[in-house]
Design an enzyme around this catalytic site. Structure first.
Site, PDB file in Angstrom:
ATOM      1  N   SER A 143      -7.051 -51.297  26.496  1.00 51.34           N
ATOM      2  CA  SER A 143      -7.515 -50.214  25.636  1.00 51.34           C
ATOM      3  C   SER A 143      -8.796 -49.619  26.214  1.00 51.34           C
ATOM      4  O   SER A 143      -8.808 -49.175  27.363  1.00 51.34           O
ATOM      5  CB  SER A 143      -7.684 -50.730  24.203  1.00 51.34           C
ATOM      6  OG  SER A 143      -7.863 -49.667  23.300  1.00 51.34           O
ATOM      7  N   ASP A 162       2.515 -45.681  21.525  1.00 45.48           N
ATOM      8  CA  ASP A 162       1.058 -45.720  21.512  1.00 45.48           C
ATOM      9  C   ASP A 162       0.567 -44.296  21.737  1.00 45.48           C
ATOM     10  O   ASP A 162       0.988 -43.640  22.696  1.00 45.48           O
ATOM     11  CB  ASP A 162       0.579 -46.650  22.631  1.00 45.48           C
ATOM     12  CG  ASP A 162      -0.928 -46.751  22.744  1.00 45.48           C
ATOM     13  OD1 ASP A 162      -1.642 -46.162  21.910  1.00 45.48           O
ATOM     14  OD2 ASP A 162      -1.385 -47.422  23.689  1.00 45.48           O
ATOM     15  N   HIS A 178       0.345 -49.817  20.354  1.00 44.53           N
ATOM     16  CA  HIS A 178      -0.869 -49.990  21.149  1.00 44.53           C
ATOM     17  C   HIS A 178      -1.255 -51.451  21.353  1.00 44.53           C
ATOM     18  O   HIS A 178      -1.288 -52.248  20.428  1.00 44.53           O
ATOM     19  CB  HIS A 178      -2.028 -49.250  20.484  1.00 44.53           C
ATOM     20  CG  HIS A 178      -3.311 -49.357  21.239  1.00 44.53           C
ATOM     21  ND1 HIS A 178      -3.461 -48.862  22.513  1.00 44.53           N
ATOM     22  CD2 HIS A 178      -4.501 -49.922  20.904  1.00 44.53           C
ATOM     23  CE1 HIS A 178      -4.690 -49.099  22.934  1.00 44.53           C
ATOM     24  NE2 HIS A 178      -5.343 -49.752  21.983  1.00 44.53           N
TER      25      HIS A 178
END
Length: 299
Positions: free
Chosen positions: A154, A243, A273
């Site tokens: 991320s 995502d 995600h």
């Protein structure tokens, strides 16, 4: 995107962590929610040879070693959490698994969080840890300063990508970069995908906390796609179909490839995600982990 494509395990994962609408006032509760959800998301981690807290050039970090070699290659790891939450504890299980599966050491950086410490605090902490890895202090821990890769999930993927480019600009040759569901584009026009576990309002909060209004977000340290990508280390980019960050991660992989950088880019279908961290929930997380470890072994 069709919500009917969402994998059943992704639906289950979305029920584990309590969602907290993000504001400055609610951020402590959001941080606590991520910590509390970690055992159910990540599960038990393997016992490895050594796990120790280290001072990486003034930056707190956790060093994982599964092997006995005197000069292990090492992954410099940046955790996810929107630059505002997460820490070495929320990513302890993933780092243990990565060390065990790859044979590489892993240095997980406990970088300073926004909004208390906005840009460039986090990426500067990564740079300081990289400098430490290349110096005599790391050699004292049995690490090979000549074989270093960067990795992150991320926003940690963003920090890893920027660290790789900064290293190249400084004449430092890295072995590779692992970018897991990375944040890339500060100007992305995010679709409304609230039902998939990461929404555009959260992303706006994260960007505003890390690079507050008034900061030039077009600079390469914040928008990696604006950098010259030639000469960067080989990359593995993992994205998830559902995502809202998948498109920008894949654009970055395409940009690396166009610049002549060896790239493997994999989109996992039906997932949302940052699934690779959630090893207790997703079967695909173990496949992604094997892919990450295989890339390191090749480098």
């Amino acid at each position: 995107m069709d919500p009917g494509r969402l994998h059943p395990q992704a639906r289950a994962a979305m029920q584990v962590q309590q969602r907290v609408p993000l504001t400055r006032a609610t951020l402590p509760a959001a941080r606590l929610s991520m910590v509390r959800a970690t055992p159910d998301e990540v599960g038990e981690a393997p016992e490895i040879r050594s796990v120790r807290t280290v001072d990486a050039g003034g930056v707190p970090a956790r060093l994982y070693r599964a092997g006995d070699d005197d000069a292990l290659p090492v992954v410099l790891y940046a955790h996810g959490g929107g630059w505002v939450m997460g820490n070495v504890d929320t990513h302890d299980g993933l780092c243990r698994h990565l060390a065990a599966r790859s044979g590489w050491a892993v240095l997980s950086v406990d970088y300073r969080l926004a909004p208390e410490h906005p840009y460039p605090a986090a990426v500067d902490d990564m740079a300081r840890a990289l400098t430490w890895l290349r110096g005599p202090g790391a050699a004292g821990h049995g690490l090979d300063p000549g074989r270093i890769a960067v990795a992150g999930d991320s926003v940690g993927g963003h920090l890893a990508a920027v660290t790789a480019r900064r290293a190249r600009d400084a004449g430092i040759r890295l072995a590779g970069q692992l970018l897991i569901c990375p944040v890339i584009d500060p100007a992305a026009d995010y679709p409304a995908l609230d039902e998939y576990g990461l929404d555009r309002e959260e992303m706006r909060f994260f960007w505003d906390a890390y690079a507050p209004p008034g900061v030039d977000r077009t600079q390469p340290d914040l928008d990696p796609l604006r950098a010259d990508l030639a000469g960067l280390p080989p990359a593995l980019v993992i994205t998830a179909e559902l995502d809202l960050l998948s498109a920008e991660g894949e654009r970055y992989a395409a940009g690396l490839l166009a610049a002549g950088v060896p790239v493997t880019a994999t989109r996992y279908q039906g997932l949302n995600h940052n699934f690779p961290r959630k090893l207790a929930i997703f079967d695909a997380a173990h496949i992604a982990l094997a892919q990450l470890a295989a890339a390191l072994r090749r480098w």
